[in-house]
Write a protein that holds these residues in place. Structure first.
Motif, PDB file in Angstrom:
ATOM      1  N   ARG A 171     -79.566  13.186  39.658  1.00 31.28           N
ATOM      2  CA  ARG A 171     -80.045  11.851  39.999  1.00 31.28           C
ATOM      3  C   ARG A 171     -79.355  10.874  39.057  1.00 31.28           C
ATOM      4  O   ARG A 171     -79.363  11.080  37.845  1.00 31.28           O
ATOM      5  CB  ARG A 171     -81.558  11.767  39.850  1.00 31.28           C
ATOM      6  N   GLY A 213     -91.729  16.393  33.309  1.00 26.70           N
ATOM      7  CA  GLY A 213     -90.287  16.291  33.121  1.00 26.70           C
ATOM      8  C   GLY A 213     -89.526  17.556  33.413  1.00 26.70           C
ATOM      9  O   GLY A 213     -88.309  17.620  33.210  1.00 26.70           O
ATOM     10  N   LYS A 268     -90.269  19.096  38.742  1.00 26.24           N
ATOM     11  CA  LYS A 268     -91.110  19.440  39.899  1.00 26.24           C
ATOM     12  C   LYS A 268     -91.000  18.382  41.007  1.00 26.24           C
ATOM     13  O   LYS A 268     -90.810  18.719  42.178  1.00 26.24           O
ATOM     14  CB  LYS A 268     -92.577  19.598  39.466  1.00 26.24           C
ATOM     15  N   SER A 269     -91.143  17.122  40.628  1.00 30.87           N
ATOM     16  CA  SER A 269     -91.049  16.069  41.648  1.00 30.87           C
ATOM     17  C   SER A 269     -89.635  15.982  42.212  1.00 30.87           C
ATOM     18  O   SER A 269     -89.444  15.776  43.416  1.00 30.87           O
ATOM     19  CB  SER A 269     -91.454  14.709  41.076  1.00 30.87           C
ATOM     20  N   THR A 270     -88.654  16.177  41.343  1.00 32.31           N
ATOM     21  CA  THR A 270     -87.265  16.182  41.808  1.00 32.31           C
ATOM     22  C   THR A 270     -87.069  17.239  42.886  1.00 32.31           C
ATOM     23  O   THR A 270     -86.436  16.989  43.918  1.00 32.31           O
ATOM     24  CB  THR A 270     -86.320  16.459  40.612  1.00 32.31           C
TER      25      THR A 270
END
Ligand code: ADP
Ligand code: MG
Ligand code: MG
Length: 258
Positions: free
Chosen positions: A13, A39, A42-44
């Motif tokens: 990203r 950080g 996980k969301s990525t």
């Protein structure tokens, strides 16, 4: 039947590598938890599976039933039955909730062309189906007269997301921290919705920092632990309890605050 397979996934990203070789495989009716400190990526991972344009896959692949979905838009991915409950659901002003759900449900039934899925032609038929789902996940019927996410509290937004999942019956759902900021009743409602879709052969991936929500699930097949952009450990549901007791430092993971 839906099989999601993530192979050696590397994701950047804004030019920074965040995922550094993630592997994961899920089968129909399975419930997976992905745990990990803030950080860890996980969301990525969830945004990348759903095709968010800011996340660039530089290596590896994501396959649905053996076919790469990397070339598909987020909309095309959702038509194949992938669903992401966002950590911070957005408001859609002026969209009637039950109208939104009926349109989305019928569109998904058509695109999946699965004869086991009904198409609801009348508003009344669909209302009955909705009420059944509301009861199942422990939400009040007046939810339906609300507008989508408009003026919803944080907890209501989360409940609304899981209601969408229970109603739409996507083949694979990814819930990114569905428990964050929720009181215990809401956590149980979320867990009920997860259990209800997994009973119907759908796959659910629950992303969470804490083991609390996992205890309310009827079943949990695998727990994966993520740190610094990689899966570092996998185990049965007892792994979640162990992590809760011992903390992430038990696995040599440094917790960072964002
Ligand atoms: P988690 O969901 O596990 O808390 P995230 O996927 O949100 O983790 O973040 C993973 C890593 O990516 C973190 O180190 C974070 O700082 C970094 N990151 C998140 N957003 C950006 C961005 N826009 N540009 C660069 N790095 C980012
Ligand atoms: Mg985070
Ligand atoms: Mg996150």
């Amino acid at each position: 039947m839906a099989i999601l397979e993530i192979r050696d996934l590397h994701v950047q990203r804004d030019g920074k590598e965040i995922l550094k070789g993630v592997n994961l495989k899920t089968g129909p009716g399975e419930v997976h938890a992905i745990m990990g400190p803030n950080g860890s990526g996980k969301s990525t991972l969830s945004y990348t599976i759903l095709g968010h344009p800011k996340y660039e896959v530089t290596k590896g692949d994501i396959l649905l039933d053996g076919e790469s979905i990397l070339g598909l838009s987020p909309d095309e991915r959702s038509k194949k039955g992938l669903f992401l409950a966002f950590q911070y659901p957005t408001e859609v002003a002026g969209v009637g909730y039950s109208h939104f759900l009926r349109t989305a449900y019928n569109a998904l039934s058509k695109s999946l062309a699965d004869e086991k899925r009904e198409v609801f032609l009348t508003v009344r038929e669909f209302q009955n189906y909705l009420k059944k789902n509301l009861d199942e996940v422990g939400l009040k019927h007046d939810f339906l007269s609300r507008y989508l996410n408009e003026g919803f509290s944080g907890g209501e937004k989360k409940r609304s997301e899981v209601l969408q999942m229970a109603v739409l019956q996507p083949r694979i759902s990814i819930l990114d921290e569905p428990d964050s900021g929720l009181d215990i009743d809401a956590v149980q409602a979320v867990a009920k919705a997860i259990s209800s879709v997994s009973r119907k052969d759908a796959t659910v991936i629950v992303i969470t920092h804490y083991a609390r929500i996992l205890k309310f699930l009827d079943k949990l097949d695998y727990v994966h632990v993520m740190a610094q952009g990689k899966m570092i450990k996998e185990g049965p549901k007892e792994l979640a309890d162990e992590l809760e007791q011992k903390g992430y430092s038990w696995l040599g993971i440094q917790e960072t605050t964002e």
